[in-house]
Design an enzyme around this catalytic site. Structure first.
Site, PDB file in Angstrom:
ATOM      1  N   HIS A 117       0.832  -1.213   0.000  1.00  0.00           N
ATOM      2  CA  HIS A 117       0.000   0.000   0.000  1.00  0.00           C
ATOM      3  C   HIS A 117       0.864   1.260   0.000  1.00  0.00           C
ATOM      4  O   HIS A 117       0.594   2.223   0.738  1.00  0.00           O
ATOM      5  CB  HIS A 117      -0.980   0.000   1.177  1.00  0.00           C
ATOM      6  N   CYS A 118       1.889   1.254  -0.809  1.00  0.00           N
ATOM      7  CA  CYS A 118       2.816   2.390  -0.941  1.00  0.00           C
ATOM      8  C   CYS A 118       3.488   2.742   0.384  1.00  0.00           C
ATOM      9  O   CYS A 118       3.832   3.892   0.638  1.00  0.00           O
ATOM     10  CB  CYS A 118       2.105   3.613  -1.518  1.00  0.00           C
TER      11      CYS A 118
END
Length: 139
Positions: free
Chosen positions: A94-95
């Site tokens: 998720h980055c």
């Protein structure tokens, strides 16, 4: 004035339409609905043994995205079982790969709730997580 090429007119029109839609619905209603779904989801997820929510366990201190881990099942496997059952989630870093690495987390599963979701979507998520545990033989 210094940008080359054609402006992104279609995206600007789409953004304006989205803003008009949300204004008509009312952001207070959007917030209330998202908050209710997130609270309901946190309660449902808490009922699953071996599932750990990442972040606050209280909807008052979070938005409509809930990341979690299921003991002994990789997030990508959880996501595949949920996908097979029609429940769409996101899996991975998720980055936030440096943060995941810092806390020793390979990946998480993330469910996001919004205006177009309802309580039956949350029920399907919880039921599908129980099914994933059963599929992988995890108690």
């Amino acid at each position: 004035r210094f940008e080359a090429g054609t402006t992104v007119a279609a995206q600007a029109v789409g953004l304006a339409a989205a803003c008009d839609y949300l204004t008509a619905v009312g952001m207070d209603k959007v917030f209330s609905h998202e908050h209710a779904l997130t609270s309901y989801a946190l309660d449902g997820l808490a009922s699953i043994s071996g599932l750990r929510v990442i972040g606050p366990n209280n909807a008052d201190h979070r938005g409509g995205a809930v990341s979690f881990l299921v003991d002994d099942i990789h997030a990508h496997d959880v996501g595949q079982v949920l996908d097979d059952r029609g429940v769409e989630v996101r899996v991975g870093h998720h980055c936030a790969w440096p943060l995941m690495r810092r806390f020793g987390i390979a990946a998480t599963t993330r469910a996001s709730f919004y205006l177009y979701n309802d309580f039956s979507d949350v029920d399907a998520l919880v039921e599908s997580l129980v099914a994933a545990k059963s599929f992988f033989g995890v108690k």
